[in-house]
Design a protein around this motif. Structure first.
Motif, short mmCIF file in Angstrom:
data_model
loop_
_atom_site.label_atom_id
_atom_site.label_comp_id
_atom_site.label_asym_id
_atom_site.label_seq_id
_atom_site.Cartn_x
_atom_site.Cartn_y
_atom_site.Cartn_z
N TYR A 475 0.82 -1.11 -0.24
CA TYR A 475 0.12 -0.12 -0.09
C TYR A 475 1.04 1.26 0.11
O TYR A 475 2.07 1.13 0.18
CB TYR A 475 -1.06 -0.02 1.30
N TYR A 549 3.08 2.71 5.78
CA TYR A 549 3.50 2.54 4.59
C TYR A 549 4.04 3.60 3.77
O TYR A 549 3.75 4.79 4.00
CB TYR A 549 2.24 2.03 3.56
N ILE A 592 -4.87 6.02 2.80
CA ILE A 592 -4.38 4.87 2.35
C ILE A 592 -4.59 4.67 0.84
O ILE A 592 -5.77 4.85 0.28
CB ILE A 592 -4.68 3.47 2.94
N GLU A 594 -4.22 1.92 -2.59
CA GLU A 594 -3.91 0.52 -2.92
C GLU A 594 -3.60 0.15 -4.36
O GLU A 594 -4.02 1.14 -5.14
CB GLU A 594 -5.16 -0.11 -2.41
N ALA A 641 -4.70 -6.56 -3.63
CA ALA A 641 -4.96 -7.08 -2.50
C ALA A 641 -6.24 -8.19 -2.66
O ALA A 641 -6.38 -9.31 -1.98
CB ALA A 641 -5.56 -6.16 -1.37
N GLN A 675 -9.24 1.16 4.18
CA GLN A 675 -8.46 1.75 4.93
C GLN A 675 -8.39 1.33 6.47
O GLN A 675 -7.45 1.30 7.03
CB GLN A 675 -8.52 3.19 4.76
N LYS A 677 -9.43 -1.45 7.72
CA LYS A 677 -8.88 -2.80 7.96
C LYS A 677 -7.29 -2.72 7.86
O LYS A 677 -6.49 -3.22 8.75
CB LYS A 677 -9.32 -3.60 6.73
N VAL A 678 -6.60 -2.07 6.96
CA VAL A 678 -5.18 -2.02 6.83
C VAL A 678 -4.54 -1.30 8.19
O VAL A 678 -3.69 -1.79 8.51
CB VAL A 678 -4.85 -1.14 5.27
#
Length: 685
Positions: A475, A549, A592, A594, A641, A675, A677-678
């Motif tokens: 990410y 990240y 974030i 991806e 992902a 976002q 979850k990450v």
């Protein structure tokens, strides 16, 4: 083993679905020709072609094995290939050096996905093909239904050459060769000619008449003779069938049961009679400057050999090759044009499974092996230096399934890397890379079974135990608005201290990953410290503030600051820039991002709805659809992902008929749920 001229050699690639009986059939061929003194069984782990410890343990073929068979004045090099789709690279390498293919189909279930894929591969390369209906003696096996399914799937030019003889309750006791109108029973291990059963004479005559009709269509002369009622002799029919097979207008069908040897000798005779020799196969071509040059299968030509397989064990490396032209002899010196290196040919061998027999010469069209080549790999060409030849390599498919690989115990990284490098000589269909960003070692192959086999070989051969896991998704983080902040680093510890003070603005930057500017009036921050400020921001960007990240799309502007004549230095201003970054970025609405991959999925039409539905579930976007010769190409964009297991899912959804390719396209803002979850996963790590 005797030396054979090129017209007496047959190179046949045995193909089909996993479990359809390919290895058992070859075992029967070897036994019936007295090449072996016992019939090996897959369940017992003692077959000639499945000799690798992994094959014995798993009870299915993993790599291509070569089994030379002498019959009827011919040498038949039979190449036993795996039926599981994870090992398609082995099929591709075997087919590269064979002039024809034999597709094995079980009498119980008939043609399957593996049958379709083998047929398509042979059709794409315009190579002659034959079918063998196996296991016709098993319970619930139905030869007639399987033959009908083959004809329905692949055309009416699928013609039975050999048909089974049943007695009593559908017990298989022998076969009839419809071309020469002879019947054979098995008595023990011997084939005995018997009269054709009364109830089969009409059927045999019908099949022979159908073969004559197919042969008659090959030329006007034959057609005129056929319509004039003139019967073809056995020799004329055999010659006509050979021509029809070569042109792919006739697809012969054989049958039998490997366990008892019924039909095996008839198949061997059919291969000798109908399958092409190397000098009848497609002519190899290569580039010489701006010219395209043909390399004919000429025994008297300049030596040229193609390496199609490599194996490595405790005794060293074996390179399997086919002689395209000339011959390969011991103590020859040949050129590897790709590596621009010279190879000294030492000991050369005839290979049967894992058994190697040293020979002095491998003639044109034949297959052999040589040990201890220095630089040559699978797909390379060896030729005389007077004519540097580089033939087309094996067309391997790209890896489509990736996992992170790590040692089970600390300090095992070097063992794994060394083992994978050696295994890569044998298997060019997997790749091993280190992701510089996530610092993970990534193993990519054709599927989960493929990677599991590689890990098993690492353990048994090299003592390197490895574990696989889903790769970390790379990410990114970026900001959405502009902020202005200050950062001050001040440290006093006796003697010289540290002092750095900056005022900076951070804002989104769309033209690249990072841009540093300075708009300082006066000498509030001396110019010699500006590079340190930039370096501090760059280092801080390596770990974003949301989930750690890397930060991208950032413009940093140095506006003001202050310094100390004695305590200020580059380290102080680098630290001040980092403090400004940590203070300002959380206020700049960070998000974030991806990675998004573009995908092309190839499927038959009947699976369209299921595949599109699955792509939508993976948050993918369908960009378009294009018709192909055998289905549809779906063009889509899907978050990286969401596709880590796609190779397995697609294979399951399409029963192995689907395939795909993907590549990284760009980064996009991740949805809020993703976002969250990450970020949560980063906090737990």
């Amino acid at each position: 083993m005797n030396v054979y001229s090129v017209d007496k050699i047959r190179n046949v690639c045995v193909m089909g679905h996993g479990g359809d009986g390919k290895t058992s059939l070859i075992e029967s061929m070897l036994y019936m020709t007295k090449a072996t003194d016992r019939m090996g069984k897959i369940a017992d782990g003692n077959t000639v072609c499945d000799y690798d410890p992994e094959e014995i343990r798993r009870k299915f073929s993993i790599s291509t094995a070569v089994a030379p068979i002498e019959y009827g004045g011919c040498k038949i090099n039979v190449l036993d290939t795996p039926g599981f789709f994870d090992f398609e690279g082995e099929v591709q390498s075997a087919l590269r050096v064979c002039e024809s293919g034999l597709i094995v189909v079980p009498g119980k279930s008939g043609p399957s996905v593996g049958t379709e894929k083998a047929w398509k591969r042979l059709a794409d390369q315009n190579k002659p093909c034959a079918f063998y209906i196996s296991k016709i003696d098993e319970e619930h096996s139905d030869y007639d239904t399987s033959l009908h399914k083959l004809q329905k799937a692949f055309g009416v030019n699928v013609c039975p050459i050999v048909i089974p003889i049943f007695e009593g309750n559908r017990e298989t006791v022998g076969v009839v060769d419809c071309v020469v109108r002879k019947a054979y029973h098995m008595e023990g291990n011997q084939r005995v000619e018997v009269p054709i059963p009364e109830n089969m004479i009409d059927k045999v005559d019908q099949q022979r008449a159908a073969l004559c009709e197919n042969v008659a269509e090959l030329s006007e002369d034959l057609m005129e003779r056929y319509f004039a009622g003139e019967e073809f002799s056995d020799e004329e029919l055999i010659a006509g069938l050979r021509q029809g097979v070569l042109e792919r207008v006739i697809i012969p069908v054989f049958c039998g049961t490997a366990a008892t040897g019924i039909g095996t000798v008839a198949l061997l005779k059919g291969i000798c009679d109908y399958m092409p020799s190397p000098d009848q196969g497609a002519v190899e071509v290569c580039e010489e400057g701006d010219d395209i040059v043909e390399i004919a299968s000429n025994p008297n030509g300049t030596t040229c050999a193609f390496v199609f397989k490599t194996t490595a064990d405790q005794y060293g490396r074996f390179s399997y090759f086919k002689v395209v032209a000339g011959s390969v002899k011991q103590d020859m010196t040949l050129l590897n044009h790709r590596m621009d290196g010279v190879e000294k040919i030492g000991h050369i061998y005839s290979i049967c499974g894992k058994k190697s027999t040293e020979v002095e010469e491998v003639t044109c069209g034949d297959i052999g092996a040589v040990s201890k080549l220095a630089t040559t790999k699978t797909g390379d060409t060896l030729s005389m230096s007077v004519r540097a030849v580089n033939l087309d390599p094996v067309p391997f498919a790209q890896p489509c399934y990736s996992q992170a690989i790590a040692p089970k115990t600390k300090g095992g990284e070097e063992k794994i890397a060394a083992g994978l490098n050696k295994l890569a000589d044998e298997d060019p269909t997997f790749s091993y890379t280190i992701n510089k960003e996530t610092h993970q070692s990534i193993l990519s192959g054709m599927g989960d079974i493929h990677l599991d086999v590689i890990c098993s070989k690492l353990k048994t051969r090299f003592g390197a135990e490895a574990v696989l896991s889903a790769p970390i998704v790379p990410y990114r983080e970026k900001i959405r608005k502009k902020v202005t902040v200050e950062g001050k680093h001040k440290k006093q510890s006796g003697g010289h201290g540290q002092y750095g003070h900056v005022k900076m603005s951070f804002e989104p930057y769309t033209e690249g990953d990072f841009l540093f500017e300075e708009h300082i009036f006066g000498g509030s921050v001396p110019k010699n410290f500006h590079p340190a400020v930039e370096k501090g921001v760059r280092e801080a960007m390596e770990q974003g503030v949301l989930a750690g990240y890397p930060m991208v799309g950032l413009k940093a502007d140095l506006l003001d600051g202050s310094y100390h004549d004695v305590d200020s230095n580059e380290l102080s201003f680098k630290m001040a820039a980092k403090l400004a970054f940590k203070a300002g970025i959380p206020q700049a609405n960070p998000v974030i991002m991806e990675p998004i991959c573009s995908m092309k999925v190839y499927i038959p039409d009947s699976y369209m709805g299921d595949v599109i539905g699955d792509i939508n579930k993976r948050r993918g976007r369908i960009m378009g659809m294009n018709p192909t010769d055998d289905g549809q190409e779906i063009v889509a964009e899907v978050p990286m992902a969401e596709i880590s297991d796609y190779a397995i899912t697609l294979r399951s959804m399409t029963q192995g008929r689907g395939s795909f390719v993907s590549q990284f396209e760009r980064y996009e803002d991740a949805p809020p749920a993703v976002q969250e979850k990450v970020i949560a996963a980063a906090k737990e790590a």
